[in-house]
Design a protein around this motif. Sequence first.
Motif, PDB file in Angstrom:
ATOM      1  N   THR A 349       0.827  -1.218   0.000  1.00 34.82           N
ATOM      2  CA  THR A 349       0.000   0.000   0.000  1.00 34.82           C
ATOM      3  C   THR A 349       0.850   1.252   0.000  1.00 34.82           C
ATOM      4  OG1 THR A 349      -0.138  -0.002   2.426  1.00 34.82           O
ATOM      5  CG2 THR A 349      -1.874  -1.169   1.217  1.00 34.82           C
ATOM      6  N   ALA A 351       2.680   4.417  -1.277  1.00 37.39           N
ATOM      7  CA  ALA A 351       2.328   5.302  -2.396  1.00 37.39           C
ATOM      8  C   ALA A 351       3.540   5.970  -3.021  1.00 37.39           C
ATOM      9  CB  ALA A 351       1.327   6.360  -1.926  1.00 37.39           C
ATOM     10  N   GLN A 355       4.545   9.936   0.712  1.00 41.99           N
ATOM     11  CA  GLN A 355       3.274   9.437   1.238  1.00 41.99           C
ATOM     12  C   GLN A 355       3.466   7.982   1.666  1.00 41.99           C
ATOM     13  OE1 GLN A 355       0.219  10.691   2.008  1.00 41.99           O
ATOM     14  NE2 GLN A 355      -0.012   8.633   2.794  1.00 41.99           N
ATOM     15  N   MET A 360      -6.216   4.452   2.128  1.00 37.46           N
ATOM     16  CA  MET A 360      -6.649   5.541   1.253  1.00 37.46           C
ATOM     17  C   MET A 360      -8.119   5.410   0.866  1.00 37.46           C
ATOM     18  SD  MET A 360      -4.732   8.101   0.510  1.00 37.46           S
ATOM     19  CE  MET A 360      -5.446   8.678  -1.023  1.00 37.46           C
ATOM     20  N   LYS A 363     -10.728   8.538   0.607  1.00 40.17           N
ATOM     21  CA  LYS A 363      -9.950   9.775   0.636  1.00 40.17           C
ATOM     22  C   LYS A 363      -9.651  10.256  -0.784  1.00 40.17           C
ATOM     23  CE  LYS A 363      -7.705   8.637   5.015  1.00 40.17           C
ATOM     24  NZ  LYS A 363      -8.396   7.355   5.190  1.00 40.17           N
ATOM     25  N   GLU A 364      -9.485  11.568  -0.925  1.00 37.04           N
ATOM     26  CA  GLU A 364      -9.130  12.157  -2.205  1.00 37.04           C
ATOM     27  C   GLU A 364      -7.616  12.108  -2.385  1.00 37.04           C
ATOM     28  OE1 GLU A 364     -11.357  13.631  -4.616  1.00 37.04           O
ATOM     29  OE2 GLU A 364     -12.645  12.361  -3.382  1.00 37.04           O
ATOM     30  N   THR A 365      -7.171  11.651  -3.554  1.00 39.08           N
ATOM     31  CA  THR A 365      -5.732  11.559  -3.786  1.00 39.08           C
ATOM     32  C   THR A 365      -5.076  12.936  -3.807  1.00 39.08           C
ATOM     33  OG1 THR A 365      -6.159  11.489  -6.175  1.00 39.08           O
ATOM     34  CG2 THR A 365      -5.900   9.377  -5.047  1.00 39.08           C
ATOM     35  N   ARG A 366      -5.845  13.986  -4.127  1.00 30.50           N
ATOM     36  CA  ARG A 366      -5.238  15.319  -4.148  1.00 30.50           C
ATOM     37  C   ARG A 366      -4.933  15.828  -2.729  1.00 30.50           C
ATOM     38  NH1 ARG A 366     -10.713  16.102  -5.070  1.00 30.50           N
ATOM     39  NH2 ARG A 366     -11.759  17.788  -3.918  1.00 30.50           N
ATOM     40  N   GLY A 368      -4.460  13.279   0.112  1.00 31.24           N
ATOM     41  CA  GLY A 368      -3.650  12.267   0.765  1.00 31.24           C
ATOM     42  C   GLY A 368      -4.049  12.055   2.210  1.00 31.24           C
ATOM     43  N   SER A 372      -5.977  14.796   4.875  1.00 29.07           N
ATOM     44  CA  SER A 372      -7.274  14.230   5.256  1.00 29.07           C
ATOM     45  C   SER A 372      -7.344  14.017   6.764  1.00 29.07           C
ATOM     46  CB  SER A 372      -7.500  12.897   4.527  1.00 29.07           C
ATOM     47  OG  SER A 372      -7.549  13.084   3.133  1.00 29.07           O
ATOM     48  N   ASN A 389     -13.110  13.687   3.516  1.00 29.69           N
ATOM     49  CA  ASN A 389     -12.991  12.245   3.298  1.00 29.69           C
ATOM     50  C   ASN A 389     -14.143  11.575   4.031  1.00 29.69           C
ATOM     51  OD1 ASN A 389     -11.733  10.925   6.050  1.00 29.69           O
ATOM     52  ND2 ASN A 389     -11.003  13.021   5.749  1.00 29.69           N
TER      53      ASN A 389
END
Length: 602
Positions: A349, A351, A355, A360, A363-366, A368, A372, A389
């Motif tokens: 997992t 990233a 990160q 995740m 959650k929004e990847t923008r 992280g 979040s 999130n």
Amino acid sequence: MNANTFLQTAMFIVVLIALAIPLGRYMSNVLDGTSVVVRKVGRPVEAMLYRIAGVDPDAEMSWKHYALAVLLFNLLGALFLYALLRLQGMLPANPQGFAGMTPDAAFNTAVSFVTNTNWQDYGGESALGYLAQMLGLTVQNFLSAATGIAVVIALIRGFKRHSAQTIGNFWVDLTRTTLYVLAPLAVVFALVFVSQGAIQNFKAYQDVPTLQATTYQTPKTDAQGNAIKDAKGNPVMQDVKADKQTLPMGPVASQEAIKMLGTNGGGFFNANSAHPYENPTPLSNFMQMLAMLIIPAALCVVFGRTVGDGRQGYAVLAAMTIAFAVACVGEISAEQAGNPVFRSQHVDTHASALQAGGNMEGKETRFGIAQSGIFTVATTSASCGAVNNMHDSLTPLGGLVPLLLIQLGEVIFGGVGSGLYGMLAFALLAVFVAGLMIGRTPEYVGKKIESFEMKMVSIVILLTPLLVLAGTSIAVLTTAGTAGIANPGAHGFSEILYAFSSAANNNGSAFAGLSVNTPFYNSMLGIAMWFGRFGSLIPVLAIAGSLAAKKRLAVTAGTLPTHGPLFVVLLLGTLLLVGALTYVPALALGPIVEHLGMIAAH
């Protein structure tokens, strides 16, 4: 928790405190009328508003008169908003033609926004037109926030004054807070959000072509909506081509600004601050977190300056900041650790170098995990309830942190006004406990703390646990309550516990797996929100009136210092002790059992 996430957390705290101190100085001058902005710039507007409303700004109120004004004002606001939501189908500025809400949903939403909870069991973009969003919800975002600030200012005056029978004028406090604090800050933040890509318009929803068309089959229906079948009784299928998407529009940035500044939290869109039209970039995310906490932090400075001893305010601010930092470490660490079952199955997992990976989901990847996690702590340590999130997707311990922050009364910064008066209630309890230990009559900020104050403090501290635990018990014992659970077992219990904790403490966030748009939950949670807000607000005003009538005591060698590290530790210890004794059994049945089940699988 790696160096990157540590630096992000530390930077946010530093910026928050650096901006809160000058804002606190400005607010204290505004609320006591000494600011140049009040005396010269805004005086004509302020005077005009008083004339229109028939208010005498020089007439002060007793605590009972002040409490009555607060109750009547908010009751009228709730009735107006209820009517607006029920009738929106017949009102203008509703380009999508949304119908009015059902009675139970309108009741729940009206109470929610008037009490600064902003609990939402509907999707904003699919249920409310622009008039309802602006004239209804956004107006209450301002007024509910201003009410909370007015009440804490009245309490602070109680500490400052001596041998007085009044604690200020609610209408003046409400007007100055809205006119000189909330409105200007909202304009600034709204412009920042627009610059980052948040939308602000009054267009009808837009149909735009998709990059790729999709064809799928669906049963044919007749004019009455019944499925058409062939001779063998099988449904007749038809091809449907999906080549466009409907994009919701609306005045989003303006509502987003006061949603955060007023610790309201109700989103224009169902996805709230995870939606790119509300929260487009990491910078807008940082600004939203800042907006949530800047006024609650600044009010600590207002407290110290108003009572004549800045150290008192900084001691409370230090306690809040320490608890906030610890919560951020716990939340981010739990989410970065992720689910150990993945590691046991050799699932990577990780990233990137910056990160650490982990959970995740939701959650929004923008943003992280780090942003979040800080957002999750900020929105539940404040009584905001906005989410970037999905809290239902947090790990068990990651969900425990925001749940506990809510259950502690949201006094770690807390809501605008409500956070500080909640923390001051714990401060009174702390000095009372310390006084019992050393055999002296407790004092705080020059006022003797006696039986009446402690009775009112007990109501403030114990009312919300009563609403939370009683409501949760009823929900898990009734068919109507358990019908909304989508996740059986410990997580389903956590969803119900979170819902009532959020409602009674006026937070508004949720474990979204629970279906709450039902008459049972709309009614039960609406009751919890109303009494959670005003059932604690009235005792706070009673404390203010009692303290204002007392003489200020001189500091002696036996006076407990309430501005140093020892008091900060005492205050945090009292806060955690009361919270642990009240909620640990319920938490053990929810997130703690769920965590043990997760690691047992590993």
